[in-house]
Scaffold this motif. Structure first.
Motif, mmCIF file in Angstrom:
data_model
loop_
_atom_site.group_PDB
_atom_site.id
_atom_site.type_symbol
_atom_site.label_atom_id
_atom_site.label_comp_id
_atom_site.label_asym_id
_atom_site.label_seq_id
_atom_site.Cartn_x
_atom_site.Cartn_y
_atom_site.Cartn_z
ATOM 1 N N UNK A 56 0.833 -1.204 0.000
ATOM 2 C CA UNK A 56 0.000 0.000 0.000
ATOM 3 C C UNK A 56 0.856 1.238 0.000
ATOM 4 N N UNK A 57 0.555 2.175 -0.891
ATOM 5 C CA UNK A 57 1.087 3.534 -0.866
ATOM 6 C C UNK A 57 -0.074 4.480 -1.155
ATOM 7 N N UNK A 58 0.002 5.690 -0.612
ATOM 8 C CA UNK A 58 -1.059 6.654 -0.852
ATOM 9 C C UNK A 58 -0.521 8.067 -0.688
ATOM 10 N N UNK A 59 -1.291 9.019 -1.180
ATOM 11 C CA UNK A 59 -0.959 10.436 -1.043
ATOM 12 C C UNK A 59 -1.933 11.086 -0.078
ATOM 13 N N UNK A 60 -1.432 11.985 0.757
ATOM 14 C CA UNK A 60 -2.279 12.633 1.747
ATOM 15 C C UNK A 60 -3.071 13.815 1.238
ATOM 16 N N UNK A 61 -2.792 14.262 0.015
ATOM 17 C CA UNK A 61 -3.439 15.462 -0.522
ATOM 18 C C UNK A 61 -4.905 15.216 -0.846
ATOM 19 N N UNK A 62 -5.799 15.818 -0.095
ATOM 20 C CA UNK A 62 -7.221 15.732 -0.410
ATOM 21 C C UNK A 62 -7.476 16.469 -1.722
ATOM 22 N N UNK A 63 -8.148 15.813 -2.664
ATOM 23 C CA UNK A 63 -8.417 16.431 -3.954
ATOM 24 C C UNK A 63 -7.323 16.241 -4.979
ATOM 25 N N UNK A 64 -6.285 15.459 -4.647
ATOM 26 C CA UNK A 64 -5.238 15.210 -5.638
ATOM 27 C C UNK A 64 -5.879 14.500 -6.837
ATOM 28 N N UNK A 65 -5.608 14.939 -8.079
ATOM 29 C CA UNK A 65 -6.322 14.413 -9.248
ATOM 30 C C UNK A 65 -6.175 12.898 -9.412
ATOM 31 N N UNK A 66 -7.294 12.240 -9.720
ATOM 32 C CA UNK A 66 -7.261 10.800 -9.945
ATOM 33 C C UNK A 66 -6.371 10.434 -11.128
ATOM 34 N N UNK A 67 -6.286 11.328 -12.093
ATOM 35 C CA UNK A 67 -5.439 11.064 -13.257
ATOM 36 C C UNK A 67 -3.970 10.917 -12.881
ATOM 37 N N UNK A 68 -3.597 11.433 -11.725
ATOM 38 C CA UNK A 68 -2.215 11.356 -11.259
ATOM 39 C C UNK A 68 -2.085 10.500 -10.003
ATOM 40 N N UNK A 69 -3.075 9.650 -9.742
ATOM 41 C CA UNK A 69 -2.964 8.698 -8.634
ATOM 42 C C UNK A 69 -3.847 8.959 -7.447
ATOM 43 N N UNK A 70 -4.554 10.110 -7.416
ATOM 44 C CA UNK A 70 -5.506 10.373 -6.353
ATOM 45 C C UNK A 70 -4.872 10.685 -5.008
ATOM 46 N N UNK A 71 -5.742 11.006 -4.039
ATOM 47 C CA UNK A 71 -5.319 11.342 -2.687
ATOM 48 C C UNK A 71 -5.626 10.220 -1.715
ATOM 49 N N UNK A 72 -6.038 10.533 -0.493
ATOM 50 C CA UNK A 72 -6.231 9.498 0.533
ATOM 51 C C UNK A 72 -7.432 8.602 0.302
ATOM 52 N N UNK A 73 -8.194 8.833 -0.749
ATOM 53 C CA UNK A 73 -9.268 7.917 -1.110
ATOM 54 C C UNK A 73 -8.766 6.773 -1.995
ATOM 55 N N UNK A 74 -7.491 6.854 -2.381
ATOM 56 C CA UNK A 74 -6.917 5.908 -3.338
ATOM 57 C C UNK A 74 -5.626 5.326 -2.792
ATOM 58 N N UNK A 75 -5.429 4.030 -3.033
ATOM 59 C CA UNK A 75 -4.145 3.401 -2.699
ATOM 60 C C UNK A 75 -3.602 2.722 -3.950
ATOM 61 N N UNK A 76 -2.298 2.514 -3.953
ATOM 62 C CA UNK A 76 -1.657 1.793 -5.038
ATOM 63 C C UNK A 76 -0.855 0.626 -4.504
ATOM 64 N N UNK A 77 -0.773 -0.443 -5.290
ATOM 65 C CA UNK A 77 0.072 -1.596 -4.977
ATOM 66 C C UNK A 77 1.020 -1.819 -6.150
ATOM 67 N N UNK A 78 2.281 -2.123 -5.844
ATOM 68 C CA UNK A 78 3.297 -2.189 -6.897
ATOM 69 C C UNK A 78 4.345 -3.246 -6.571
ATOM 70 N N UNK A 79 4.800 -3.947 -7.603
ATOM 71 C CA UNK A 79 6.020 -4.744 -7.505
ATOM 72 C C UNK A 79 7.112 -4.019 -8.271
ATOM 73 N N UNK A 80 8.273 -3.857 -7.637
ATOM 74 C CA UNK A 80 9.442 -3.303 -8.318
ATOM 75 C C UNK A 80 10.394 -4.446 -8.625
ATOM 76 N N UNK A 81 10.865 -4.490 -9.865
ATOM 77 C CA UNK A 81 11.769 -5.558 -10.300
ATOM 78 C C UNK A 81 12.418 -5.136 -11.611
#
Length: 358
Positions: A172-197
């Protein structure tokens, strides 16, 4: 049909063994090691990490990771000029944990400031490791501009070489900015999951193994506690939110190797001597909980949401702090805290489980 799905999930849980649990009745320092460094997490983030009960503490059966101004500790003038912040340490309990990127000592000179934020990063690197199983972390995310909470895992031994050749699992990773655009990953309403390799820093293949999830109905992960989960065996790896059926990132590595998936042709295959299709995700990993702030690796996009620094600037952290009036007043003392109420890990019994099917 609903009861059949429930039965299958319970079968998967019963086919595993709870091997690690922390409900934070206390802050167990034998379990959690603090990172102590000014290095900025490898992304030139703006926080320093320390072992300080102002930034990491347990109360009400919850681990709190709180961002604070470094000026609260060393004063405003020292942050900006004429001060050397040294975290080399004089005893085992306070040794600097990351030396690269000027991680153990930095000086302010009026142009380049000391890391303007203090925060916390705790890991199980010395206490607990896992190869295949299920991880669930129940947490309430912070909100506040440029906050970056994360729940993730790194390999214990780097068996395939330096990052990202040995892998990274971001649950889980997320941004704390309320209103951060969904087109750029969203704010605290959105989380991302990622594998780095990848074979090296320049061939990181994370874009092929990244997914995002947003809560429905305008809800936020900063409003209440949610469970962030990972299931991982030699056939599949997936993350989920709140229950196993609500999956975010799903990666089948039963037939296609990561080298085949990569399409890389101008590098040496770092996994060529492994017998496993799922290399590098076939070794022991440890767990990390942290709250970062800002950074210059592109997680916060230039020109978006009034970002007060540029990733290409030589004084990005200082620009961020010079514009403190734009973001600090929005850091509510209560809402800006990353809260974790429990961590649970199940190992697999015997052979790896087949992927759970609903």
């Amino acid at each position: 049909m609903k009861s059949v799905g429930l039965f299958i999930v319970l079968l998967a849980v019963c086919s595993s063994k709870l091997v690690f649990e922390d409900n934070f009745t206390t802050f167990n320092m034998n379990t959690w090691r603090h990172d102590i460094t000014l290095a900025g997490g490898g992304n030139w983030e703006f926080q320093l990490y320390d072992n300080n009960r102002s930034t990491t503490f347990v109360t009400n059966n919850t681990l709190h990771i709180r961002p604070l101004l470094t000026s609260n500790k060393i004063g405003e003038q020292a942050v900006r000029a004429g001060y050397t912040y040294d975290v080399w340490g004089g005893a085992r309990a306070d040794y600097c944990t990351q030396n690269n990127l000027y991680g153990c000592s930095r000086s302010s000179d009026g142009n380049h400031y000391i890391n303007p934020i203090m925060s916390g990063k705790v890991t199980t690197v010395n206490s607990f490791k896992l190869k295949y199983g299920r991880v669930e972390v129940k947490a309430k995310l912070p909100k506040g501009d440029w906050l970056w909470p994360a729940i993730w895992m790194l390999p214990v031994h780097n068996e395939y070489g330096e990052w990202p050749a040995s892998g990274e699992i971001d649950i889980m990773e997320s941004r704390g900015n309320v209103g951060y655009p969904q087109a750029f990953g969203g704010g605290p309403e959105t989380i991302g999951s990622t594998l780095h390799w990848g074979s090296d820093y320049f061939t990181n293949q994370y874009v092929k193994t990244h997914k995002e999830y947003s809560l429905p109905g305008g809800k936020s992960f900063a409003d209440d506690f949610h469970t962030f989960g990972l299931y991982w065996d030699n056939k599949t790896l997936y993350t989920y939110v709140d229950n196993d059926t609500n999956r975010v990132l799903v990666v089948d590595h039963s037939n296609t190797s990561y080298w085949e998936r990569s399409g890389i042709t101008d590098r040496e295959n770092p996994w060529q001597y492994s017998k496993n299709k799922n290399a590098p995700f076939d070794t022991e990993f440890y767990l990390i909980l942290n709250l970062a702030v800002g950074g210059t690796a592109g997680y916060f996009n230039d020109g978006v949401a009034g970002k007060p620094w540029s990733d290409t600037s030589q004084r990005a952290s200082s620009e961020f702090y010079d514009n403190k009036g734009q973001w600090y007043n929005g850091w509510n003392a209560n809402d800006s805290i990353f809260r974790i109420s429990s961590v649970k890990v199940w190992d697999l019994l015997g052979e790896e489980l087949e992927p759970v099917t609903i």
